[in-house]
Scaffold this motif. Structure first.
Motif, PDB file in Angstrom:
ATOM      1  N   ALA A 157      33.299   7.606  55.538  1.00  0.00           N
ATOM      2  CA  ALA A 157      33.631   7.730  54.123  1.00  0.00           C
ATOM      3  C   ALA A 157      33.618   9.189  53.684  1.00  0.00           C
ATOM      4  O   ALA A 157      34.477   9.630  52.910  1.00  0.00           O
ATOM      5  CB  ALA A 157      32.647   6.911  53.288  1.00  0.00           C
ATOM      6  N   ILE A 210      31.766   4.191  47.028  1.00  0.00           N
ATOM      7  CA  ILE A 210      30.869   3.030  47.036  1.00  0.00           C
ATOM      8  C   ILE A 210      30.281   2.824  48.429  1.00  0.00           C
ATOM      9  O   ILE A 210      29.079   2.570  48.586  1.00  0.00           O
ATOM     10  CB  ILE A 210      31.617   1.767  46.561  1.00  0.00           C
ATOM     11  CG1 ILE A 210      31.917   1.875  45.062  1.00  0.00           C
ATOM     12  CG2 ILE A 210      30.787   0.512  46.841  1.00  0.00           C
ATOM     13  CD1 ILE A 210      32.846   0.800  44.543  1.00  0.00           C
ATOM     14  N   ILE A 211      31.125   2.929  49.461  1.00  0.00           N
ATOM     15  CA  ILE A 211      30.647   2.781  50.837  1.00  0.00           C
ATOM     16  C   ILE A 211      29.571   3.827  51.130  1.00  0.00           C
ATOM     17  O   ILE A 211      28.527   3.528  51.727  1.00  0.00           O
ATOM     18  CB  ILE A 211      31.808   2.914  51.838  1.00  0.00           C
ATOM     19  CG1 ILE A 211      32.733   1.687  51.747  1.00  0.00           C
ATOM     20  CG2 ILE A 211      31.284   3.070  53.273  1.00  0.00           C
ATOM     21  CD1 ILE A 211      33.991   1.820  52.568  1.00  0.00           C
ATOM     22  N   VAL A 254      36.417   3.197  46.517  1.00  0.00           N
ATOM     23  CA  VAL A 254      35.905   2.410  47.640  1.00  0.00           C
ATOM     24  C   VAL A 254      35.094   3.294  48.589  1.00  0.00           C
ATOM     25  O   VAL A 254      33.997   2.916  49.037  1.00  0.00           O
ATOM     26  CB  VAL A 254      37.058   1.717  48.394  1.00  0.00           C
ATOM     27  CG1 VAL A 254      36.574   1.123  49.719  1.00  0.00           C
ATOM     28  CG2 VAL A 254      37.681   0.621  47.536  1.00  0.00           C
ATOM     29  N   ILE A 270      41.734   3.966  43.739  1.00  0.00           N
ATOM     30  CA  ILE A 270      40.985   2.869  44.348  1.00  0.00           C
ATOM     31  C   ILE A 270      40.390   3.299  45.684  1.00  0.00           C
ATOM     32  O   ILE A 270      39.243   2.971  46.012  1.00  0.00           O
ATOM     33  CB  ILE A 270      41.900   1.637  44.551  1.00  0.00           C
ATOM     34  CG1 ILE A 270      42.326   1.062  43.198  1.00  0.00           C
ATOM     35  CG2 ILE A 270      41.195   0.573  45.378  1.00  0.00           C
ATOM     36  CD1 ILE A 270      41.172   0.588  42.334  1.00  0.00           C
ATOM     37  N   LEU A 271      41.156   4.075  46.458  1.00  0.00           N
ATOM     38  CA  LEU A 271      40.661   4.562  47.750  1.00  0.00           C
ATOM     39  C   LEU A 271      39.422   5.427  47.562  1.00  0.00           C
ATOM     40  O   LEU A 271      38.419   5.263  48.277  1.00  0.00           O
ATOM     41  CB  LEU A 271      41.759   5.353  48.461  1.00  0.00           C
ATOM     42  CG  LEU A 271      41.399   5.965  49.819  1.00  0.00           C
ATOM     43  CD1 LEU A 271      40.971   4.890  50.811  1.00  0.00           C
ATOM     44  CD2 LEU A 271      42.570   6.774  50.384  1.00  0.00           C
TER      45      LEU A 271
END
Length: 379
Positions: free
Chosen positions: A125, A97-98, A94, A90-91
């Protein structure tokens, strides 16, 4: 039972996909990490983004394909890896995506604050996802807290019952499976954290060399001078980690071959950039990173995942593999589509191979004026 030709073939194909992702997206992440370091003004920041503009989304195809291929060719590998790595997955998602949103949205509104916010998010990111990828690769080499067993005890359905490692042979005990029982925190050890630092430094150097190669004038010179400094640190730290990995965690003597080739290429890149030959230095860096990926996977073969708890808990490629008919169908698809992907990727880099200059960029601000946002006016 020995590995079949198709099982070996798909292991090699996975290595190729990861090699493509790390070598190509590596300088993309490096460019992102340098977003708040190298450029001195807005035009230089736009220039920096333009160097990866035609490529970054295409590079992500290698990651998506690697994930899908792992799921289809070695489903037990995929299932075991993420049985305890949901937080890490998930990290990564995310952060990616950022990064994507930051690249796409920074130019939509003509506001320094708006652009600075997205540049900060993009840079942050890139730093974090590079570190996470390094830690993930370090865990592949070191092994994770993997056990064979089952959940679902009648008294406590959430409890895990591990199989006796002395009673396990090449075939799994009926009803038992591999599970990553250590959880998210177990992924962080001195060895894996150092692997994260190695990837960050390699990507930073790779990115600086890319910017030196893809730009002209003062900006190219500054990128090259930064690459000179970074190359020393990245090569030295990589050497320490690689020797540690080979001595402590590699069961295969022949893993020293890609390790030696990676070392030669990275040292050559360091020497070449000191001679102001950024083109040859970049290609040497590219080669070094590629062989580093090969080295990582050579330390785990013939396993898909290694257990740090007991050798009996290792997940072999045979245990992880899909059925032979499934591999045959996948191979037919790969023969058709992999050359297309590789051909398109090569074409895009040839097509956009020219150097870029700040002088080529317009002085006119890009994006919608902040006062027109609510009015749905055109930029």
């Amino acid at each position: 039972m020995d590995l079949t030709f198709l099982q070996i073939l798909w292991f090699i194909l996975l290595v190729v996909l990861w090699l493509g992702y790390v070598t190509l997206e590596g300088f993309g992440f490096g460019t992102g990490m340098l977003m708040k370091i190298l450029p001195r003004n807005e035009k230089e920041r736009r220039l920096q983004l333009n160097t990866i503009g035609p490529h970054w989304d295409g590079n992500e195809v290698f990651l998506l394909t690697a994930g899908g291929a792992t799921f289809a060719a070695f489903p037990e590998w995929y299932a075991t890896m993420f049985s305890g790595m949901y937080m890490a997955l998930i990290l990564v998602l995310v952060l990616l995506i950022i990064r994507i949103v930051a690249i796409e949205w920074r130019g939509k509104i003509d506001s320094d604050k708006w652009r600075s916010t997205w540049d900060n998010l993009h840079s942050g990111a890139a730093w974090l996802v590079s570190l996470v990828w390094g830690i993930a690769f370090g865990n592949l080499v070191q092994g994770m807290e993997i056990q064979i067993g089952s959940y679902g005890n009648v008294a406590d359905p959430a409890s895990f019952v591990a199989a006796d490692p002395t009673q396990i042979d090449a075939a799994l005990v009926a009803g038992d499976q591999h599970f990553l029982t250590g959880g998210f925190i177990s992924l962080f050890t001195p060895f894996t954290i150092l692997a994260g630092v190695v990837v960050v430094l390699l990507f930073l150097t790779h990115g600086a060399l890319w910017l030196a190669l893809k730009t002209t004038g003062d900006y190219s010179v500054r990128a090259r001078e930064l690459a000179k400094k970074l190359s020393y640190a990245s090569t030295a730290v990589t050497a320490v980690w690689a020797v540690w990995a080979y001595v402590a965690y590699s069961p295969n003597w022949w893993a020293i071959i890609p390790l030696a080739l990676a070392a030669v290429a990275l040292i050559a890149s360091t020497v070449l950039v000191q001679m102001n030959n950024e083109k040859a230095s970049f290609y040497a860096s590219f080669t070094g990173v590629a062989f580093a990926v090969v080295f990582i996977f050579s330390t785990i073969f013939p396993y898909a995942l290694k257990s740090s708890l007991d050798d009996a808990y290792h997940l072999t490629l045979i245990q992880a593999s899909a059925t032979e008919p499934n591999l045959i169908v996948m191979t037919i698809a790969a023969v058709i589509f992999v050359p297309i992907v590789l051909g398109y990727t090569a074409w895009s880099y040839v097509k956009f191979s020219k150097r870029l200059s700040v002088d080529q960029l317009s002085d006119e601000p890009a994006g919608l004026h902040p006062t027109n946002i609510r009015e749905f006016a055109n930029a």
